[in-house]
Structures are given as C-alpha cells and as structure tokens.
Write an enzyme that holds these catalytic residues in place. Sequence first.
Site, mmCIF file in Angstrom:
data_model
loop_
_atom_site.group_PDB
_atom_site.id
_atom_site.type_symbol
_atom_site.label_atom_id
_atom_site.label_comp_id
_atom_site.label_asym_id
_atom_site.label_seq_id
_atom_site.Cartn_x
_atom_site.Cartn_y
_atom_site.Cartn_z
ATOM 1 N N GLU A 7 0.818 -1.217 0.000
ATOM 2 C CA GLU A 7 0.000 0.000 0.000
ATOM 3 C C GLU A 7 0.847 1.261 0.000
ATOM 4 O OE1 GLU A 7 -3.536 2.096 2.652
ATOM 5 O OE2 GLU A 7 -3.519 -0.055 2.315
ATOM 6 N N LYS A 8 1.989 1.186 0.675
ATOM 7 C CA LYS A 8 2.856 2.358 0.767
ATOM 8 C C LYS A 8 4.309 1.920 0.852
ATOM 9 C CE LYS A 8 0.522 3.769 4.424
ATOM 10 N NZ LYS A 8 -0.330 2.679 4.931
ATOM 11 N N ASP A 103 -3.029 -2.605 3.148
ATOM 12 C CA ASP A 103 -3.245 -2.640 4.589
ATOM 13 C C ASP A 103 -4.404 -3.590 4.915
ATOM 14 O OD1 ASP A 103 -1.203 -0.922 5.153
ATOM 15 O OD2 ASP A 103 -2.449 0.836 5.534
ATOM 16 N N ASP A 105 -7.351 -3.810 5.998
ATOM 17 C CA ASP A 105 -8.710 -3.315 6.236
ATOM 18 C C ASP A 105 -9.402 -3.173 4.889
ATOM 19 O OD1 ASP A 105 -7.673 -0.992 5.095
ATOM 20 O OD2 ASP A 105 -7.519 0.085 6.981
ATOM 21 N N TYR A 332 -0.613 -2.921 13.383
ATOM 22 C CA TYR A 332 -1.394 -2.046 12.500
ATOM 23 C C TYR A 332 -2.417 -1.224 13.290
ATOM 24 C CZ TYR A 332 -4.489 -0.617 8.707
ATOM 25 O OH TYR A 332 -5.249 0.118 7.840
ATOM 26 N N ARG A 334 -4.870 1.141 12.364
ATOM 27 C CA ARG A 334 -6.211 1.544 11.912
ATOM 28 C C ARG A 334 -7.196 0.381 12.028
ATOM 29 N NH1 ARG A 334 -5.906 6.262 7.833
ATOM 30 N NH2 ARG A 334 -3.809 7.053 8.119
#
Length: 665
Positions: A7-8, A103, A105, A332, A334
Amino acid sequence: MKLYIAEKPSLGRAIAAALPKPHKNLKTHIEVGNGDIVTWCIGHILEQADPEVYQAHYKKWNAEHLPIVPEKWVLKPKSQTRSQLTAIKALVKNASQIIHAGDPDREGQLLVDEVIDYLKVSKTKKQQVQRLLISDLNTPAVKRSLNNLQSNMSFMPLSISALARSRADWLYGINLTRAYTLQGQKSGYNSVLSVGRVQTPILGLVVNRDNEIDNFTPHNYFEVVAHIQYQDENQSNQIFKAKWKPSAACLPHCDDNQRVMNQALANNVAERITNQDALVTELTKQNKKQNAPLPYNLSSLQIDAAKQFSLSAKMVLDLCQSLYERHKLITYPRSDSRYLPTDQLSQVPSIMKHLTSGDEKIAQMARNADMSLKSKAWNNSKVTAHHAIIPTEKSAANINLNQMEKNIYFLICRQYIAQFYSAYQYLHCHLELTISGGIFVVNANEVQQLGWKTLFQSKGKFADSSSKTDEQEQHIPALAVNDVLHCEKGEVLQKETQPPKSFTDATLLAAMTGISRYVTDVEIKKVLKETDGLGTEATRAGIIDLLFNRGFLVREGKAIKSTTVGKTLIKALPDKATTPDMTAQWEATLNDICEQKVNYQSFMQPLLSVLNTMVGQAKQQDFSGLPNVAFKRKTKGKSNRSWGNSKGNSKVSSKAKSNRKATAS
C-alpha cells in the site's frame, strides 16, 4: 517473478527486508535476491473521476444537471503519483504471480484491487492473486505473514464494501454540495456549502448539543440523606449514608427524573428521620467481578488518549502511524477490532520479554503479569482482516520517542499487559432501610481484589474508561433483614440540574463509534448494533479535523462547539441530512456487505432513491440566515481564494474542486 504490491513504501520496505538478499533498491521498487520484486502504491494512486469527465458541461455547476449519476464509473490516476502507477503497470505485465499487500482493512483491500483492475490484469492472473496480511512491520512478524498467504478472492466482500462506500460518498457529496451551494448562492451566500454523508450528521450532533445547552433552564432539587450509625468490631461508632427514595405520593413534587423539587417536603423528611430507628427491610450482597478491558482498536485508543492526554483524534492517529511505521513498536493501528487470534498466544512470551527491557513503569507491569491467564481477547471468531492494536516483539529501550509517542505507547502496552492480570473483584451491596415510613437506599461496592485495576490507579483514582462512577465505595457492616440501626440525622442536599456537557474529542468519538444512542428512528435503531458507528477507524479523525478546517467547529478549551455558520447550515438542511439515522443504517449495511449478508446493489439502489429526493428538497430550502460572507482557504504561495464564485450559477473555483474528496465524507 512474484510481484508484491504494497500500500505504501514503508510497508514495501518491510516486506523486502523479509525476502532473500541481496537487494537492489530502485526508486519505484526493490528487486530481491530470488528475482522477485516488491513495489508499492503511495496511498491511493487512483481516484474517482470529476463530474466533467463524464459530461463536459458538468464542469459548470447547474441545478438542472442534478443528480449526477455515472452510468459507468471511471477512475483516474492522481497526477502526483502517475509515474509510480506507470512503473507498477510495467512490473505487472512481467509478473507471473501478484501478491496483494494492501493494509489489512477494507480500504487497503480496495486500494490495491483497484490498481489491479485498472491495469486490466487478465482474469486468470487475477484469480491467482494472493493476499498478504501484515499488521506488524518487524521482520519476524512479516516472515510469518509471508508463510500464511491466502487467496485474494476470499477478500472480495471487503473490497466491494469499500467500493460501495467510495461511490456512495461521491454521489452524496458531489450532488448535495452542488445542490445546497447553488441554493445558498441564491440568498447571497458566496461560498461552498459542503454536505457529506458522514461529516454533516457529525456536525448535526454538535449543533444539537449546543442548542440543548443554550436552551437549558436549570432548577433546584433536593436530596435527603440519612446518616446511619453502627459500631465496628472495635465498638467504635461509624457512619454510612443512605439516600431517600420518594414514594408515589411524593411524585407530584418531583421532576421527570423523580428528583424532589419541593424544599419544604425534603426538610420535613429530614426532620422526621433524625434520631429515629432504621429498620433493615431488604439486603442483598453479591460477589462480582470485572474482567480487564479488551486491547485497543483505534477509536477506543483515541477516546482514552483524549481523556488522559487531551490529544485530538488526528494527533493520536499520526502518533500511532509513527509508532507503527517508523519505530515498529505497535501493530497495524487503523484496526476496528479489539480481539486477538489464538495463534498470537505463541508470541506472548516474546512480547512480554521485550516489554520488561524498556520503560521501567511498563517493565514492572509486565514482570508482575501472569502469562498463564487467557482473557476473552483471544477469540478467532471476532477477528477479521486485522486484530487489536498491541505491542510488537521489539524493545523500546534504545528508541528515542517523544513524550506524546511515549504516552500512546504506554496506553497500548498497559492495555495489552492487563490481559494477564486477574479480574477486579468486589462485593456489591444493595440495602433498603425503612425510617419513619420512608424508604432509604444504599448501593455500594466494597473492593475485594484490585486485580488488573492496579495498572490503572492514578492518585487514588482509576484511569481506565470502564470504571464505574455511579456507585459509592463505602463499607456496609454485616447486617440481616429486620436488624434495627440508628439514624443519627437527616441531611438535605440542595443541588441544581446541569445542562448536557459540550462534546469533547473523547465524547464525540464515542458518539461516532456508538451512534445507535443518537438514532431517533425506532426501526433503524433495531437493526443497529451497539458498536455500529459513523465513518471508519481510518476516516473518523480526518472528518472531525475537516469540520474544524471548514470553520463549522471550534475549540473552547476541551469543549468542541459549533460556529454560527455550522449552526445555520444545519438549521437549513432537512433532518435526513443532519441526523445520524440514515448514515448509521448505511454503515451497518456496508458491514453486512463485508460479511456477505447483503450485496452491492441492495446498498446502492436505496441510496439513489434517497439522493433524488434530497436533491429535490434542496431547491426548497431557505438559506437567508447564513452570514453574507465567504470562507477563505489559504493556499501555499497564493493569496486566499474563495471556495465559491461570486456568481450564483457559475462554475466553482479550482480550490473548491480540489476539496471534492473531503466533501464526499
């Protein structure tokens, strides 16, 4: 060649560190020793297209165009990350296997899925995509995740739910912001009136609370307390207190909450019971226990951090991201889950060992923990794509954390360590006394064992969010029904009703995460769970921050208050837009999509029907109460520029357009 799409960049580097060396670090990707490649998105590198992409004339805001509903949805690359998307495209073409490493989610699921779809990956290759779920960026944890790849197809419900939310927010925000802005301009309001599916009901909560406070009229009420005398084991006189419970005959002298408003009545009762016998007419004693609070999800952490350290939701999220990505000290952040998978139990000794080598306060807590205990936190059935936020298998001993990072890390560690402490045990006593014909009640708790609460004591008080404050801790002697005690005196306490308290960061977040308490529609309330909320763990902090940036909310100390513009906007909007009922139901339906209880169309079709109705209602609204001024937005290197345009039917400024994504929320 296997291609990992993270994701990043920070997640990409963590994945590469767990893969064979040597590594060749390039600007857009990392080549690892076995020929596989790790690349990354930079957050969302695709976004919903502007309305004018669908029809050129949509660039000009016109009520006749509304509602705008795309027949075929279009995503476009973000200009600032277009080169990274181009690099991913070339790598995807040469990959024999794609590993989705968004991520853990639903937003992270959609983010990478959208890239795979946008790049037109073949159906065969798409069905073979594997999902890598990482919640801890330390290399041993990443290696464990690499050995537990799953089929990405299993996570499609998450992706569909996120897609439905993204499109719903676009439809709602774009159409209603245009509709109400155009209507506001007719009344001379020269600025954008942004309306969002989540942000507007949150603003509505604050406005309604402020109105309740402004319109509140206090009144006095009176409590009668009996001072009951008894002798302890040393034959010394001691006192406990019992509160009068007004009889049915007294209700005409009480308010709606059965508080006595007649002072003469209260004085009379106090005089009658002074120096009288007190007969025990009812007595129950129960041994009770309270288990440790569950480990944190993001919202519960933000709430406690706001209470204890006065940190905003956005600050807590930023600090968590630093602890997760930069320092690799927490999992993680979030996460919306407060539970842990049972296979995580194997990591407990290692985590606790690392905690004993860091901050002495945390170390002492960890040393006194009983790792043989297993709390209710370990529950596979309540863990989805991610688990609760906990410390990682890494010591903080040699890491230079700032004070705010230390505070957040301490909260997370303490909450985790509490899972290995015994229950808080207390004796709950309910006692009723009859004195001169009146009933007096005592509800009291007597501590038997502090257990996990020893971790939360601060200056004699408990600092955990689960503490009860409505029952006194006072000693009740050994009694039996029909025992006769002595009422030394009756005391009248004059009190004044208090208005509702203004929202704070903690209470506003609590309202967003438990929105069912604020839903008025009985039928909608029935379908909501206690934990259904407005927004997601990842978006709540940003939405609150957005309302401040727009000038709809301000801070007065810890209190969050609505501005004149915020109040006027809510007053002008229909109830459906300003109350959480509709949005809360939508959030519940989005969760049901994740759980495959409903499908995409069952969410979108009702939304389109509501949207048509609300766009029509916008044309009937009166915005004459809005101030005849425009908000200004600061831009780097440029003078302030209005979000709107001075001519009612002209197109919006470029700055208003750039604000579109936030508007949708």
